[in-house]
Design an enzyme around this catalytic site. Structure first.
Site, mmCIF file in Angstrom:
data_model
loop_
_atom_site.group_PDB
_atom_site.id
_atom_site.type_symbol
_atom_site.label_atom_id
_atom_site.label_comp_id
_atom_site.label_asym_id
_atom_site.label_seq_id
_atom_site.Cartn_x
_atom_site.Cartn_y
_atom_site.Cartn_z
ATOM 1 N N PHE A 11 35.397 -0.839 -4.260
ATOM 2 C CA PHE A 11 36.397 0.216 -4.117
ATOM 3 C C PHE A 11 35.893 1.361 -3.249
ATOM 4 O O PHE A 11 34.743 1.795 -3.375
ATOM 5 C CB PHE A 11 36.738 0.816 -5.490
ATOM 6 C CG PHE A 11 37.497 -0.078 -6.415
ATOM 7 C CD1 PHE A 11 38.885 -0.113 -6.401
ATOM 8 C CD2 PHE A 11 36.828 -0.873 -7.335
ATOM 9 C CE1 PHE A 11 39.595 -0.925 -7.276
ATOM 10 C CE2 PHE A 11 37.513 -1.690 -8.220
ATOM 11 C CZ PHE A 11 38.903 -1.719 -8.186
ATOM 12 N N ASP A 12 36.777 1.851 -2.404
ATOM 13 C CA ASP A 12 36.617 3.187 -1.853
ATOM 14 C C ASP A 12 36.816 4.160 -3.027
ATOM 15 O O ASP A 12 37.337 3.766 -4.072
ATOM 16 C CB ASP A 12 37.679 3.403 -0.767
ATOM 17 C CG ASP A 12 37.672 4.796 -0.202
ATOM 18 O OD1 ASP A 12 36.589 5.292 0.132
ATOM 19 O OD2 ASP A 12 38.755 5.397 -0.106
ATOM 20 N N ILE A 13 36.408 5.411 -2.874
ATOM 21 C CA ILE A 13 36.556 6.372 -3.973
ATOM 22 C C ILE A 13 37.726 7.318 -3.734
ATOM 23 O O ILE A 13 38.721 7.286 -4.454
ATOM 24 C CB ILE A 13 35.237 7.146 -4.192
ATOM 25 C CG1 ILE A 13 34.133 6.185 -4.671
ATOM 26 C CG2 ILE A 13 35.445 8.264 -5.224
ATOM 27 C CD1 ILE A 13 32.783 6.842 -4.894
#
Length: 221
Positions: A11-13
């Site tokens: 995941f990107d944050i």
């Protein structure tokens, strides 16, 4: 660190797990003023969240000799004040719980510096979900390089079992560069036009991720 043929979801944050725009934008404005640069309006500051902060400041017209100091000020602000102005999107915790319970391996790849990524993940109590929390420690590092480093830390999973989830075109590009499956989220900071142009699958809520065939098959057993 991976287990068998379990899927890996990276995941990107910002704009994917967390709605962090308010703290980021406040940090941008604070840092720019600190180096004597008049920040643009909030709409402009919100218009291109996602890339490394030094790149964003350069695009805003900050002179090159001021970029490093502005980045330093921004990071200090974010660690002390900005990360408190963020929260997980609705449905994210439920999704992470479901994936973790099913044995899916979870990690991050973000343009944030790694220590800041750890700080914000820890602040929100999300560290228990992730086998690897990884960001970038180089302002010129691409998202593809960051994702590749995450996969390296995971022990080199088979890339056709990896999904990269993010809200910007750079996340999609990184996934394809590394051989992973890109999934774009429609609730983050990328526009519908931007994400549509990537040709990636776009989900409109966190629960939509489990409908990706790889995950759906795994969750069904």
């Amino acid at each position: 660190m991976t287990s068998g043929t379990a899927p890996v979801v990276v995941f990107d944050i910002d704009g994917t797990l967390l709605d962090s725009a308010s703290g980021i934008v406040a940090g941008f404005a604070h840092a720019l003023r600190a180096v004597g640069f008049d920040p643009p309006d909030e709409h402009t500051l919100r218009s291109d969240l996602g890339p490394p902060v030094g790149e964003i400041f350069t695009r805003l017209g900050l002179p090159a000799e001021s970029v490093d100091e502005a980045v330093r000020v921004y990071r200090t602000y974010y660690l002390t004040s900005g990360l408190q102005q963020s929260s997980p999107y609705d449905g994210v915790i439920t999704l992470l719980d479901r994936l973790q319970a099913a044995g899916v391996v979870l990690a991050t790849a973000t343009a944030k510096r790694t220590d800041i990524a750890h700080a914000i993940i820890d602040h929100h109590g999300l560290d228990r979900y992730f086998a690897v929390v990884n960001g970038t420690d180089d302002l010129r590092s691409s998202k593809a390089a960051t994702l590749a480093h995450t996969l390296e830390q995971l022990g080199g999973p088979v890339v056709d079992r990896v999904i990269m989830v993010g809200d910007r075109h750079s996340d999609v590009t990184a996934a394809r560069a590394c051989g992973a499956l890109p999934v774009a989220v429609g609730w983050g900071y990328g526009s519908a036009d931007e994400l549509g142009a990537t040709g990636a699958r776009v989900i409109t809520e966190p629960a939509g991720l489990v409908a990706v065939p790889m995950l759906d098959a795994w969750l069904r057993g």
